[in-house]
Design an enzyme around this catalytic site. Sequence first.
Site, PDB file in Angstrom:
ATOM      1  N   ARG A   1     -12.231  48.750  61.892  1.00  0.00           N
ATOM      2  CA  ARG A   1     -11.620  49.688  60.939  1.00  0.00           C
ATOM      3  C   ARG A   1     -10.321  50.240  61.485  1.00  0.00           C
ATOM      4  O   ARG A   1     -10.080  51.436  61.543  1.00  0.00           O
ATOM      5  CB  ARG A   1     -12.572  50.844  60.610  1.00  0.00           C
ATOM      6  CG  ARG A   1     -13.635  50.427  59.604  1.00  0.00           C
ATOM      7  CD  ARG A   1     -14.377  51.639  59.100  1.00  0.00           C
ATOM      8  NE  ARG A   1     -15.157  52.278  60.157  1.00  0.00           N
ATOM      9  CZ  ARG A   1     -16.331  51.834  60.563  1.00  0.00           C
ATOM     10  NH1 ARG A   1     -16.870  50.774  60.001  1.00  0.00           N
ATOM     11  NH2 ARG A   1     -16.973  52.465  61.515  1.00  0.00           N
TER      12      ARG A   1
ATOM     13  N   ARG B   1      -4.055  53.572  67.451  1.00  0.00           N
ATOM     14  CA  ARG B   1      -4.836  52.525  66.805  1.00  0.00           C
ATOM     15  C   ARG B   1      -6.208  52.387  67.443  1.00  0.00           C
ATOM     16  O   ARG B   1      -6.361  52.597  68.649  1.00  0.00           O
ATOM     17  CB  ARG B   1      -4.099  51.192  66.800  1.00  0.00           C
ATOM     18  CG  ARG B   1      -3.728  50.590  68.110  1.00  0.00           C
ATOM     19  CD  ARG B   1      -2.363  50.983  68.666  1.00  0.00           C
ATOM     20  NE  ARG B   1      -1.283  51.122  67.711  1.00  0.00           N
ATOM     21  CZ  ARG B   1      -0.577  50.118  67.219  1.00  0.00           C
ATOM     22  NH1 ARG B   1      -0.859  48.888  67.555  1.00  0.00           N
ATOM     23  NH2 ARG B   1       0.412  50.341  66.410  1.00  0.00           N
TER      24      ARG B   1
ATOM     25  N   ASP C   1      -6.196  46.960  68.797  1.00  0.00           N
ATOM     26  CA  ASP C   1      -5.065  46.066  68.634  1.00  0.00           C
ATOM     27  C   ASP C   1      -5.393  44.808  69.421  1.00  0.00           C
ATOM     28  O   ASP C   1      -5.750  44.896  70.602  1.00  0.00           O
ATOM     29  CB  ASP C   1      -3.861  46.759  69.292  1.00  0.00           C
ATOM     30  CG  ASP C   1      -2.558  46.450  68.626  1.00  0.00           C
ATOM     31  OD1 ASP C   1      -2.555  45.745  67.612  1.00  0.00           O
ATOM     32  OD2 ASP C   1      -1.535  46.930  69.138  1.00  0.00           O
TER      33      ASP C   1
ATOM     34  N   ASP D   1      -3.554  41.329  70.396  1.00  0.00           N
ATOM     35  CA  ASP D   1      -2.294  40.586  70.344  1.00  0.00           C
ATOM     36  C   ASP D   1      -2.483  39.194  70.926  1.00  0.00           C
ATOM     37  O   ASP D   1      -2.983  39.051  72.051  1.00  0.00           O
ATOM     38  CB  ASP D   1      -1.207  41.304  71.165  1.00  0.00           C
ATOM     39  CG  ASP D   1      -0.712  42.580  70.504  1.00  0.00           C
ATOM     40  OD1 ASP D   1      -0.855  42.703  69.271  1.00  0.00           O
ATOM     41  OD2 ASP D   1      -0.191  43.448  71.224  1.00  0.00           O
TER      42      ASP D   1
END
Length: 167
Positions: free
Chosen positions: A85, A95, A98, A100
């Site tokens: 969420r 956040r 995350d 990446d």
Amino acid sequence: MISVQLAYIGLGSNIASPIEQVRQALSELATLPLCRLVASSSIYASRPVGPQDQPDFINAVAALETRLSPLALLDQLQALEQQHRRQRQRHWGPRTLDLDLLLYGDSQINTPRLSVPHPHMTARAFVLAPLAEIAPSLHVNQAPLSAWLERIDSPHPNQGLKRLTEV
Ligand code: ROI
């Protein structure tokens, strides 16, 4: 059929029990289809890069062997972020999770959706130090990780990065 590639994933969280978010995400990465989690770094705490008026981050890096294409892997990572969420109220703001895609084999990818190597990774101690822990001899853009780490200009040594032990 895509051959096996080695991909590196950066994990970050700074709200909603970030250590748990990152731990959970590491175990979820291990369950992705056509992927095998082959290494994960220690967990690190770091000062925010970008806006400072937000909590410190928890960061880690994982290595995945994968037969997914880069975009199929990105889809899986974004689905995991959604499961956490992820709230993203503002650019470079707090956040919950995350993920990446930092590196995908030796691929250079420049598309609107995906840039690999991740364009900011060589300026971020919270990526370089955990990555160096699991891939000490890796080169990014022709230079060793240690060379990128030395070039980082920050008021805090290593951008305030601390390896957490016993967590
Ligand atoms: N800063 C740190 N220390 N760690 C992160 O994972 C991180 N992620 C981001 C921004 C907001 C750029 N800063 C960060 O996206």
